[in-house]
Design an enzyme around this catalytic site. Structure first.
Site, PDB file in Angstrom:
ATOM      1  N   SER A  57     -23.835 -10.574 -13.287  1.00 48.62           N
ATOM      2  CA  SER A  57     -24.977  -9.967 -14.234  1.00 48.62           C
ATOM      3  C   SER A  57     -26.324 -10.821 -13.704  1.00 48.62           C
ATOM      4  CB  SER A  57     -24.720 -10.906 -15.670  1.00 48.62           C
ATOM      5  OG  SER A  57     -25.056 -12.056 -15.779  1.00 48.62           O
ATOM      6  N   ASP A  58     -27.278  -9.917 -14.149  1.00 53.10           N
ATOM      7  CA  ASP A  58     -28.615 -10.248 -14.240  1.00 53.10           C
ATOM      8  C   ASP A  58     -28.779 -11.472 -15.255  1.00 53.10           C
ATOM      9  OD1 ASP A  58     -31.397 -10.606 -13.880  1.00 53.10           O
ATOM     10  OD2 ASP A  58     -31.661  -8.508 -13.776  1.00 53.10           O
ATOM     11  N   TRP A  59     -29.787 -12.258 -15.197  1.00 51.43           N
ATOM     12  CA  TRP A  59     -29.905 -13.488 -16.005  1.00 51.43           C
ATOM     13  C   TRP A  59     -30.099 -12.895 -17.387  1.00 51.43           C
ATOM     14  CZ3 TRP A  59     -28.537 -14.365 -11.486  1.00 51.43           C
ATOM     15  CH2 TRP A  59     -28.555 -15.611 -11.207  1.00 51.43           C
ATOM     16  N   GLY A 116     -27.853 -10.886 -18.899  1.00 44.96           N
ATOM     17  CA  GLY A 116     -27.431  -9.596 -18.709  1.00 44.96           C
ATOM     18  C   GLY A 116     -26.132  -9.482 -19.129  1.00 44.96           C
TER      19      GLY A 116
END
Length: 646
Positions: free
Chosen positions: A227-229, A231
């Site tokens: 995931s993005d941070w 996210g």
């Protein structure tokens, strides 16, 4: 410091308990995967990219090589250069004990206003994907995993966690997915990062069609998906979609929630047997030690590549009168513009880092002018910053540039955040302290977690030695500050800026900070020392529900107040008195940054008026625009010599 050895994936997976496997599905802190020591599984280290390897600290980080923004690298159309940059970034990853670099970015920008547009190589899908593939191949040739991002249609910063990018399947495949597809086919990035946003109504991190049907099955992708941070927005749905790793830690959507989902048979044990261990094997194969100390990599060879990459990122748009290259016979060169004196190395947000090696346009021109015996004179003309420049050149602690930070786990006094505290009160010893070279500090990492609690109070700073502000010119000085948290700025024990009483929300610190508040200190004298103290707490900030753990942030700024009309006149007069003018304008990381979008395509402030005035005063003007995204140029018809720099 663990050394790299070969890992038997099947045997390791077989001996892990379900709880241990679940640990591998989320991060440990900002920059590592979760270790499982009892199974001899260490933490894999990651670092932000794509234009440098910042390492594991926003705050007090180890200096890094800062390559041109991806837009500049794309402008070179040079795949060999992109591969060389990738290899150089891999060398720096080795120096910083980093196994996974969080880049490249290949999002195709729908709008020229996107805050992170400078992170992508091109708006053309083929060029975007082709340069990315070369970059990835270079990076991974030295055993460092690339992380292609943000999958997919991550086109804006406004409401980026919730916005839906609604795209027809044809446009999605031909434009937005295409650079990812090219890179997967030609370079096989070992990791991929999902986007924050929704795609046609469903978050990308839990979109089974996107991650499983298309990426895994249709394209045959075998790497790790993270995931993005912050996210990750679901437990069972994201795992079933194929999203392997939640970042950062500590987990919010996994951990015990995964165990509960398995008990409820929303998930099954085989769902948890992910390719995270495959990425661990890549880390072992890289030869990069685990938990290694970080060190800078600043060599003549790296500097030469930085210089060549920067030069190749410059595009000559117009040279209608043959003014370039500047040769013999020129006696006086005027250098004008807000982007000339300071080296604007990158956009803001994840791309920001402390550069090992920079050369400002003014310094470079001054040095080159010696070769033809020309004199160089500089004036700024006008200003282009959104925030005032950081106060860093003017603050010292213990005789050295920088400040001193102290942290407490409880309020040191009952009037700590008062606008009129009793400065003579003795405060208890700090639980942890450190010096810093900058008054622009995002306190998400780089702090001793074993001593400083998530909720804390801090001061910068009057411990043993006083942090002092020393103006270098007589005059009225503008002082600015924005923070993540609540706090106040005092100079000489007088309240200068109040941000402790319900401060308004702003865009700083990834959208978590306050508005920037400014004031003017009148009649300051060059060389006079002024005591500086910032008192801050993140208690209210955390109570409101921060999306990730951070002790807050501080950005303290200062510059002598400039009369803009006088600045414009000085620029025009200098242009008239010079043989050639080099006018350096554009954007900076105040305008181009993760966390917010630009509101329009205008050059900042009075820049367009400055360009028009200088062109009228001296037609022998080279205009240099520095930006990672497009800007309007209403004066372009009058400019016969124009360079685009990133």
């Amino acid at each position: 410091m663990a050394t790299s050895t070969r890992l038997d994936i099947d045997r390791t997976l077989a001996k892990l308990t379900l709880g241990q496997k679940v640990k591998l599905l989320s991060g440990f802190g900002w920059w590592h995967t979760t270790p499982v020591p009892e199974a001899d599984i260490p933490a894999i280290r990651m670092s932000d990219g794509p234009n440098g390897v910042r390492g594991t600290r926003f705050f007090n980080g180890v200096p890094s090589s800062c390559f041109p923004s991806s837009t500049g690298l794309g402008s070179s159309f040079d795949t060999e250069l992109a591969a060389e940059v990738g290899k150089a970034l891999a060398d720096e990853c080795h120096a910083k004990g980093c196994h996974i670099l969080l880049g490249p970015t290949v999002n195709t920008q729908r709008s020229p206003l996107g805050g992170r547009g400078f992170e992508s190589f091109s708006e053309d899908p083929h060029l975007n994907g082709t340069i990315a593939a070369a970059y990835i191949n270079g990076l991974q040739s030295k055993g460092v995993a690339a992380t292609i991002k943000h999958f997919v249609a991550n086109d804006q910063e406004f409401e980026r966690f919730s916005i839906s990018s609604d795209v027809s399947e044809r446009a999605l495949r031909e434009i937005y997915l295409k650079p990812f597809q090219i890179a997967v086919k030609e370079a096989n990035p070992w990791a991929l990062m999902t986007a924050y946003n929704r795609l046609n109504g469903l978050h990308c991190s839990e979109n089974k069609w996107l991650l499983d049907d298309l990426l895994r099955k249709e394209w045959g992708y075998k790497g790790m998906i993270m995931s993005d941070w912050t996210g990750t927005y679901s437990t069972a749905e994201s795992i079933q979609a194929g999203m392997d790793l939640e970042m950062p830690g500590p987990t919010v959507m996994r951990g015990n929630a995964v165990i509960r989902a398995i008990v409820a048979e929303k998930l099954f044990p085989h769902d948890v047997d992910t390719c995270v261990l495959e990425m661990l094997q890549r880390a072992y194969d890289s030869g990069i030690p685990f938990d290694a100390p970080e060190r800078p990599l600043d060599t003549p060879q790296v500097r030469a590549l930085l210089r060549r990459a920067a030069a190749d990122a410059i595009v000559l748009l117009k040279n209608e009168k043959g003014l370039l290259p500047i040769g013999a016979g020129v006696h006086k060169i005027a250098v004008i513009g807000p982007n000339a004196k300071d080296a604007v190395t990158s956009g803001g947000g994840s791309a920001s880092l402390l550069s090992t090696y920079t050369v400002s346009p003014l310094d470079g021109i001054t040095e080159a002018a010696k070769e033809i015996g020309a004199e160089v004179e500089y004036t700024v003309g006008t200003l282009s910053h959104q925030y005032l420049p950081a106060i860093d050149p003017y603050i010292t602690y213990d005789g050295k540039t920088g400040a001193f930070f102290e942290f407490w786990n409880d309020s040191p006094t009952d009037d700590w955040l008062s606008t009129s505290p009793n400065f003579s009160r003795v405060v208890p010893p700090a639980v942890w302290s450190t010096r810093t070279n900058s008054a622009k500090c995002f306190l998400a990492d780089g702090i001793d977690d074993t001593k400083v609690n998530e909720i804390c109070w801090l001061r910068a700073s009057r411990h043993l030695f006083t942090t002092t502000f020393v103006p270098d010119e007589d005059g009225d000085w503008e002082i600015g500050m924005n923070i993540a948290g609540r706090g106040n700025l005092f100079i000489d024990d007088k309240l200068i800026i109040e941000l402790s009483i319900d401060p308004k929300q702003g865009d700083s610190f990834f959208g978590l900070g306050t508005v920037d508040v400014r004031t003017v200190m009148k009649g300051l004298k060059a060389g006079t020392k002024h005591r500086v103290e910032v008192r801050l707490s993140n208690e209210a900030f955390i109570a409101k529900g921060a999306p990730f753990a951070t002790r807050g942030g501080i950005r303290l700024s200062a510059m002598r107040q400039i009369d803009l009309e006088d600045g414009m006149k000085r620029a025009v007069d200098l242009a008239k008195a010079s043989d050639i003018v080099i006018l350096v304008v554009g954007l900076n990381n105040d305008w181009e940054s993760e966390g917010y979008d630009r509101q329009n395509m205008d050059l900042p402030g009075l820049t367009n008026r400055l360009v028009a005035g200088v062109l009228a005063a001296n037609p022998k003007t080279v205009v240099v625009n520095q930006s990672g995204t497009p800007v309007e140029m209403p004066w372009i018809g009058d400019a016969h010599t124009l360079l685009q720099s990133e």
